[in-house]
Design a protein around this motif. Sequence first.
Motif, short mmCIF file in Angstrom:
data_model
loop_
_atom_site.label_atom_id
_atom_site.label_comp_id
_atom_site.label_asym_id
_atom_site.label_seq_id
_atom_site.Cartn_x
_atom_site.Cartn_y
_atom_site.Cartn_z
N THR A 160 49.67 31.42 43.12
CA THR A 160 49.28 32.64 43.82
C THR A 160 50.16 33.85 43.50
O THR A 160 50.03 34.88 44.14
CB THR A 160 49.29 32.41 45.35
OG1 THR A 160 50.62 32.01 45.75
CG2 THR A 160 48.28 31.37 45.76
N GLU A 164 49.68 35.60 38.02
CA GLU A 164 48.60 34.66 37.74
C GLU A 164 47.30 35.39 37.44
O GLU A 164 47.04 36.47 37.98
CB GLU A 164 48.37 33.72 38.93
CG GLU A 164 49.56 32.84 39.26
CD GLU A 164 49.78 31.73 38.27
OE1 GLU A 164 48.88 31.44 37.45
OE2 GLU A 164 50.88 31.13 38.31
N GLU A 165 46.50 34.79 36.58
CA GLU A 165 45.19 35.38 36.25
C GLU A 165 44.41 35.62 37.53
O GLU A 165 44.30 34.75 38.39
CB GLU A 165 44.42 34.43 35.33
CG GLU A 165 43.19 35.08 34.74
CD GLU A 165 42.55 34.22 33.68
OE1 GLU A 165 41.31 34.23 33.62
OE2 GLU A 165 43.28 33.57 32.90
N GLY A 166 43.90 36.82 37.66
CA GLY A 166 43.15 37.20 38.84
C GLY A 166 44.00 37.87 39.91
O GLY A 166 43.48 38.50 40.82
N ASN A 167 45.31 37.75 39.81
CA ASN A 167 46.21 38.38 40.79
C ASN A 167 46.99 39.55 40.21
O ASN A 167 47.85 40.10 40.88
CB ASN A 167 47.22 37.34 41.32
CG ASN A 167 46.57 36.25 42.10
OD1 ASN A 167 45.43 36.38 42.55
ND2 ASN A 167 47.28 35.15 42.27
N GLU A 168 46.71 39.93 38.97
CA GLU A 168 47.52 40.93 38.28
C GLU A 168 47.50 42.29 38.96
O GLU A 168 48.39 43.11 38.76
CB GLU A 168 47.06 41.12 36.82
CG GLU A 168 47.11 39.88 35.98
CD GLU A 168 45.77 39.16 35.95
OE1 GLU A 168 44.89 39.42 36.79
OE2 GLU A 168 45.59 38.32 35.07
#
Length: 190
Positions: A160, A164-168
């Motif tokens: 998380t 992490e990919e999607g949290n940039e």
Amino acid sequence: MTEHEQLLRQVADKARTTRPWGRASLPEPIDAATLARAETLLGFALPPLLAELYLRTGDGGFGPEYGLLPLLDSTPSGEPAAVAQYHANRESGRDDPDRAWPEGVLPISHWGCGMYACVDCRSPQATVLLFDPNPGDPDHAWFLDAPGLADWLHSWIRGTGWYEEGNEEADLEPCTGFRGRPAPTPELRP
């Protein structure tokens, strides 16, 4: 089992199965003498959780993205160890007061492009900061990555973290008043 012990076990489990940059194996843990030597060279003690990671899990090579830096010895690829990087950053700050590196803030992981995850070894919870010199403004180079090292490790374990990919797109809180280490812990900008 305490929360501390449980976290160390979770980190060790993930470290055994996750290799940053395809490393073949996890470096061996350091011994107490190496930890004592590192703390003497730094002039301060590592937070207990960070010390335990090096003593029980491995001498770096695990964790988010590129993984933790080794404590004293450079990697085979030439990545400096945490202690050497701390001293290099402190020295460069002497040459350029606008870029003074705060006392007690140990770089523990290199993100690339001059960016580091750092542990504030003077804060009780071992606050994790992101140092990002790329905007070019020394007053806006420090960000709160996690309120404590345990939180930072939990983010890595759970996938998380902001990296992490999607949290940039997650916004990290800027830290101000941190250059030259005027206060023991960073103040968050309103």
